[in-house]
Scaffold this motif. Structure first.
Motif, PDB file in Angstrom:
ATOM      1  N   ARG A   1       0.845  -1.190   0.000  1.00 45.06           N
ATOM      2  CA  ARG A   1       0.000   0.000   0.000  1.00 45.06           C
ATOM      3  C   ARG A   1       0.880   1.240   0.000  1.00 45.06           C
ATOM      4  O   ARG A   1       2.062   1.173   0.335  1.00 45.06           O
ATOM      5  CB  ARG A   1      -0.915  -0.001   1.228  1.00 45.06           C
ATOM      6  CG  ARG A   1      -1.982  -1.084   1.191  1.00 45.06           C
ATOM      7  CD  ARG A   1      -2.982  -0.967   2.337  1.00 45.06           C
ATOM      8  NE  ARG A   1      -2.369  -0.963   3.660  1.00 45.06           N
ATOM      9  CZ  ARG A   1      -2.037  -2.048   4.340  1.00 45.06           C
ATOM     10  NH1 ARG A   1      -2.219  -3.240   3.832  1.00 45.06           N
ATOM     11  NH2 ARG A   1      -1.501  -1.944   5.538  1.00 45.06           N
ATOM     12  N   GLU A   2       0.298   2.356  -0.348  1.00 44.21           N
ATOM     13  CA  GLU A   2       1.017   3.639  -0.360  1.00 44.21           C
ATOM     14  C   GLU A   2       1.691   3.851   1.000  1.00 44.21           C
ATOM     15  O   GLU A   2       1.047   3.802   2.047  1.00 44.21           O
ATOM     16  CB  GLU A   2       0.006   4.765  -0.633  1.00 44.21           C
ATOM     17  CG  GLU A   2       0.646   6.114  -0.871  1.00 44.21           C
ATOM     18  CD  GLU A   2       1.419   6.197  -2.172  1.00 44.21           C
ATOM     19  OE1 GLU A   2       2.461   6.865  -2.192  1.00 44.21           O
ATOM     20  OE2 GLU A   2       0.969   5.590  -3.168  1.00 44.21           O
ATOM     21  N   GLY A   3       3.020   4.047   0.986  1.00 40.52           N
ATOM     22  CA  GLY A   3       3.765   4.313   2.212  1.00 40.52           C
ATOM     23  C   GLY A   3       4.099   3.079   3.037  1.00 40.52           C
ATOM     24  O   GLY A   3       4.736   3.182   4.084  1.00 40.52           O
ATOM     25  N   GLN A   4       3.668   1.899   2.601  1.00 42.42           N
ATOM     26  CA  GLN A   4       3.929   0.672   3.356  1.00 42.42           C
ATOM     27  C   GLN A   4       5.268   0.064   2.919  1.00 42.42           C
ATOM     28  O   GLN A   4       5.559  -0.010   1.725  1.00 42.42           O
ATOM     29  CB  GLN A   4       2.807  -0.349   3.111  1.00 42.42           C
ATOM     30  CG  GLN A   4       2.919  -1.603   3.945  1.00 42.42           C
ATOM     31  CD  GLN A   4       1.803  -2.605   3.646  1.00 42.42           C
ATOM     32  OE1 GLN A   4       1.396  -2.779   2.508  1.00 42.42           O
ATOM     33  NE2 GLN A   4       1.297  -3.247   4.688  1.00 42.42           N
ATOM     34  N   SER A   5       6.049  -0.371   3.874  1.00 46.47           N
ATOM     35  CA  SER A   5       7.327  -1.019   3.567  1.00 46.47           C
ATOM     36  C   SER A   5       7.137  -2.537   3.621  1.00 46.47           C
ATOM     37  O   SER A   5       6.140  -3.031   4.165  1.00 46.47           O
ATOM     38  CB  SER A   5       8.388  -0.606   4.584  1.00 46.47           C
ATOM     39  OG  SER A   5       8.087  -1.161   5.861  1.00 46.47           O
ATOM     40  N   LEU A   6       8.103  -3.261   3.093  1.00 51.57           N
ATOM     41  CA  LEU A   6       8.077  -4.721   3.171  1.00 51.57           C
ATOM     42  C   LEU A   6       8.050  -5.162   4.634  1.00 51.57           C
ATOM     43  O   LEU A   6       7.332  -6.091   4.998  1.00 51.57           O
ATOM     44  CB  LEU A   6       9.293  -5.313   2.451  1.00 51.57           C
ATOM     45  CG  LEU A   6       9.396  -6.838   2.442  1.00 51.57           C
ATOM     46  CD1 LEU A   6       8.195  -7.464   1.735  1.00 51.57           C
ATOM     47  CD2 LEU A   6      10.700  -7.272   1.778  1.00 51.57           C
ATOM     48  N   LYS A   7       8.802  -4.439   5.476  1.00 47.87           N
ATOM     49  CA  LYS A   7       8.832  -4.759   6.909  1.00 47.87           C
ATOM     50  C   LYS A   7       7.446  -4.567   7.541  1.00 47.87           C
ATOM     51  O   LYS A   7       6.996  -5.409   8.326  1.00 47.87           O
ATOM     52  CB  LYS A   7       9.859  -3.858   7.617  1.00 47.87           C
ATOM     53  CG  LYS A   7      10.165  -4.257   9.030  1.00 47.87           C
ATOM     54  CD  LYS A   7      11.293  -3.401   9.598  1.00 47.87           C
ATOM     55  CE  LYS A   7      11.834  -4.003  10.870  1.00 47.87           C
ATOM     56  NZ  LYS A   7      13.022  -3.289  11.335  1.00 47.87           N
ATOM     57  N   ASP A   8       6.752  -3.481   7.164  1.00 52.10           N
ATOM     58  CA  ASP A   8       5.384  -3.247   7.663  1.00 52.10           C
ATOM     59  C   ASP A   8       4.472  -4.414   7.276  1.00 52.10           C
ATOM     60  O   ASP A   8       3.693  -4.908   8.088  1.00 52.10           O
ATOM     61  CB  ASP A   8       4.786  -1.960   7.081  1.00 52.10           C
ATOM     62  CG  ASP A   8       5.520  -0.695   7.516  1.00 52.10           C
ATOM     63  OD1 ASP A   8       6.170  -0.710   8.579  1.00 52.10           O
ATOM     64  OD2 ASP A   8       5.439   0.305   6.773  1.00 52.10           O
ATOM     65  N   LEU A   9       4.568  -4.808   6.005  1.00 44.87           N
ATOM     66  CA  LEU A   9       3.733  -5.901   5.497  1.00 44.87           C
ATOM     67  C   LEU A   9       4.030  -7.192   6.247  1.00 44.87           C
ATOM     68  O   LEU A   9       3.114  -7.913   6.654  1.00 44.87           O
ATOM     69  CB  LEU A   9       3.969  -6.096   3.992  1.00 44.87           C
ATOM     70  CG  LEU A   9       3.137  -7.193   3.326  1.00 44.87           C
ATOM     71  CD1 LEU A   9       1.661  -6.777   3.272  1.00 44.87           C
ATOM     72  CD2 LEU A   9       3.656  -7.487   1.923  1.00 44.87           C
ATOM     73  N   TYR A  10       5.306  -7.476   6.456  1.00 46.13           N
ATOM     74  CA  TYR A  10       5.718  -8.679   7.173  1.00 46.13           C
ATOM     75  C   TYR A  10       5.069  -8.728   8.564  1.00 46.13           C
ATOM     76  O   TYR A  10       4.422  -9.710   8.918  1.00 46.13           O
ATOM     77  CB  TYR A  10       7.246  -8.721   7.297  1.00 46.13           C
ATOM     78  CG  TYR A  10       7.749  -9.908   8.086  1.00 46.13           C
ATOM     79  CD1 TYR A  10       7.966 -11.126   7.459  1.00 46.13           C
ATOM     80  CD2 TYR A  10       7.990  -9.819   9.457  1.00 46.13           C
ATOM     81  CE1 TYR A  10       8.411 -12.226   8.179  1.00 46.13           C
ATOM     82  CE2 TYR A  10       8.439 -10.905  10.176  1.00 46.13           C
ATOM     83  CZ  TYR A  10       8.649 -12.113   9.531  1.00 46.13           C
ATOM     84  OH  TYR A  10       9.074 -13.204  10.247  1.00 46.13           O
ATOM     85  N   TYR A  11       5.223  -7.655   9.329  1.00 48.35           N
ATOM     86  CA  TYR A  11       4.700  -7.657  10.696  1.00 48.35           C
ATOM     87  C   TYR A  11       3.174  -7.577  10.751  1.00 48.35           C
ATOM     88  O   TYR A  11       2.569  -7.990  11.739  1.00 48.35           O
ATOM     89  CB  TYR A  11       5.385  -6.576  11.538  1.00 48.35           C
ATOM     90  CG  TYR A  11       6.805  -6.988  11.859  1.00 48.35           C
ATOM     91  CD1 TYR A  11       7.060  -8.042  12.733  1.00 48.35           C
ATOM     92  CD2 TYR A  11       7.888  -6.368  11.243  1.00 48.35           C
ATOM     93  CE1 TYR A  11       8.352  -8.462  12.995  1.00 48.35           C
ATOM     94  CE2 TYR A  11       9.198  -6.781  11.498  1.00 48.35           C
ATOM     95  CZ  TYR A  11       9.412  -7.834  12.382  1.00 48.35           C
ATOM     96  OH  TYR A  11      10.694  -8.259  12.639  1.00 48.35           O
TER      97      TYR A  11
END
Length: 186
Positions: free
Chosen positions: A122-132
């Motif tokens: 998503r806009e502004g989301q990092s791979l790390k954000d998605l992972y957690y």
């Protein structure tokens, strides 16, 4: 006894790679749900997402995964299937859910470039954000968790085969015990 194995986990954990070999070793069929979606929609996943957006794609993903009719199969849905409640209820009913778990550093090293890999953020989301964001869902739905950190692909395959064998044996023993005591196992 539940015959299917459903592999969940982040992109790059090897749901398809491990799944194909596990299916072969167990004499099972292999179903790659991303390919089923592409076939049913007559478009590539990235084309579907570009047309209908992430939410529209999740609706399609939910519908297709919830309608998978398979027996004696290893099923590999996309990583975002865990957001699809109907699909996950269906999978819990027809099989054993195997979470291929890898730490964030392992995923980051394997993926390198999320966009090239087809990981939708998503806009502004990092791979790390998605992972957690996803880990609690994977843990919630998993019947079996196999950690891949520090493992070669052959190690992961062996660990999955052993974990599935152990799980099935425990379920069979529990079912026998419940039957002896007049209870039914769901």
């Amino acid at each position: 006894m539940k015959k299917n194995l459903i592999f969940i986990g982040m992109p790059a954990v090897g749901k398809s790679t491990v799944g194909i070999v596990v299916a072969k070793r167990l004499g099972m069929k292999f179903v790659d749900v991303d390919l089923v979606i592409q076939e049913q929609e007559h478009k590539l996943l990235r084309e579907i997402i570009a047309e209908v957006g992430q939410d529209g794609f999740l609706e399609i993903e939910n519908r297709v995964n919830a309608s998978i009719q398979a027996e004696n199969s290893v099923i590999s849905p996309g990583g975002s299937v865990i957001y699809c409640e109907e699909a996950m209820k269906h999978y819990k009913k027809i099989g054993i859910v195997v979470y291929l778990k890898a730490s964030y550093p392992t995923i980051k090293r394997r993926i390198r470039n999320p966009k090239k890999r087809g990981v939708v953020l998503r806009e502004g989301q990092s791979l790390k954000d998605l992972y957690y964001e996803r880990v609690p869902y994977f843990e919630k739905y998993a019947d079996i968790t196999v950690c891949e950190d520090g493992c070669r692909i052959e190690d992961t395959i062996g660990n999955v085969l052993r974990a599935v064998k152990k799980y099935r044996k425990e379920m069979y023993s529990r079912k026998k015990l419940d039957k002896r005591h007049g209870r039914t196992l769901k």
